[in-house]
Write a protein that holds these residues in place. Structure first.
Motif, PDB file in Angstrom:
ATOM      1  N   SER A 102       8.492  38.514   5.395  1.00 16.05           N
ATOM      2  CA  SER A 102       7.609  37.666   4.790  1.00 16.05           C
ATOM      3  C   SER A 102       7.035  39.699   4.026  1.00 16.05           C
ATOM      4  O   SER A 102       7.491  40.220   4.871  1.00 16.05           O
ATOM      5  CB  SER A 102       6.698  38.172   5.979  1.00 16.05           C
ATOM      6  OG  SER A 102       7.058  36.471   6.715  1.00 16.05           O
ATOM      7  N   TYR A 105       2.377  39.235   0.738  1.00 10.63           N
ATOM      8  CA  TYR A 105       2.245  38.395  -0.144  1.00 10.63           C
ATOM      9  C   TYR A 105       2.923  37.009  -0.704  1.00 10.63           C
ATOM     10  O   TYR A 105       3.480  35.940  -1.269  1.00 10.63           O
ATOM     11  CB  TYR A 105       1.720  38.380  -2.246  1.00 10.63           C
ATOM     12  CG  TYR A 105       3.014  39.073  -2.333  1.00 10.63           C
ATOM     13  CD1 TYR A 105       4.183  39.130  -2.727  1.00 10.63           C
ATOM     14  CD2 TYR A 105       3.110  40.398  -2.685  1.00 10.63           C
ATOM     15  CE1 TYR A 105       5.499  39.267  -3.850  1.00 10.63           C
ATOM     16  CE2 TYR A 105       4.282  41.567  -2.937  1.00 10.63           C
ATOM     17  CZ  TYR A 105       5.157  41.244  -3.181  1.00 10.63           C
ATOM     18  OH  TYR A 105       6.149  41.523  -3.696  1.00 10.63           O
ATOM     19  N   GLY A 106       3.646  36.427   0.224  1.00  5.92           N
ATOM     20  CA  GLY A 106       4.894  35.351   0.486  1.00  5.92           C
ATOM     21  C   GLY A 106       6.042  36.130   1.286  1.00  5.92           C
ATOM     22  O   GLY A 106       5.961  36.617   2.213  1.00  5.92           O
ATOM     23  N   GLN A 107       7.395  34.678   0.794  1.00  2.00           N
ATOM     24  CA  GLN A 107       8.497  35.261   1.248  1.00  2.00           C
ATOM     25  C   GLN A 107       9.584  35.422   0.267  1.00  2.00           C
ATOM     26  O   GLN A 107       9.191  35.591  -1.288  1.00  2.00           O
ATOM     27  CB  GLN A 107       8.922  34.041   1.807  1.00  2.00           C
ATOM     28  CG  GLN A 107       8.069  33.296   2.891  1.00  2.00           C
ATOM     29  CD  GLN A 107       8.949  34.060   4.528  1.00  2.00           C
ATOM     30  OE1 GLN A 107       7.875  34.710   4.586  1.00  2.00           O
ATOM     31  NE2 GLN A 107      10.106  33.992   4.507  1.00  2.00           N
TER      32      GLN A 107
END
Length: 180
Positions: A102, A105-107
């Motif tokens: 992670s 702001y995302g993966q």
């Protein structure tokens, strides 16, 4: 002498408020990279730390895509050992292993070539900056999945308020410069 070199390195890291978004204070290492004396001091300080802490136990340095590639090869050369790439997914040829993690702001995903590190090797992982610790933690997992030992993670800069160091525990971590 070490303190003077550390101050030289610190003077070459500049801050940009509200970049890349409002509320973020960006630590820019471009001036450090442009200054051969400051860059050399950075590599010397990191190498001295590793030599004092691990002596001759290190088999290789692994660097994180992309700015770990700026410091890792020079550090590995200074130590007389090899350098290994840990890249964003889809950037390495041949058989690889990957892990997802992670971001704020995302993966994202990191990967390493299956034959880059041998079981039992002792590895140090280097990057330019530690923030939340997600990328460094994922890199540690990749190296460990190859049955190698992560001796330590290290960076030039650490943003202490984001507590990335805690995410790496129990793996030791070292940074030259710490900012809140």
């Amino acid at each position: 002498m070490a303190e003077a070199r550390l101050q030289l390195v610190a003077r070459r890291v500049r801050s940009f408020p509200d970049f890349p978004q409002p509320g973020v204070l960006f630590r820019d290492m471009s001036p450090l990279l442009r200054d051969p004396e400051a860059f050399a001091a950075t590599i010397e300080l990191l190498a001295e730390h590793l030599e004092a802490r691990h002596r001759a136990k290190i088999d290789c340095v692994a660097g994180l895509d992309a700015r770990g590639f700026l410091f890792g090869p020079s550090l590995a050369q200074k130590l007389g050992i090899g350098f290994v790439l840990i890249r964003k997914r889809g950037k390495l040829p041949g058989p690889t292993i990957s892990t997802s993690y992670s971001l704020e702001y995302g993966q994202a995903e990191l990967e390493i070539q299956e034959d880059a590190i041998q079981p039992g090797q002792k590895v140090v992982i280097v990057d330019d900056l530690l923030a939340t610790g997600g990328t460094m933690s994922a890199a540690c997992k990749l190296v460990q999945s190859l049955k190698a030992e992560v001796l330590e993670g290290l960076t030039v800069v650490e943003l202490t308020s984001l507590k990335g160091r805690e995410k790496l525990a129990p793996i030791p971590f070292f940074s030259l410069l710490q900012y809140n």
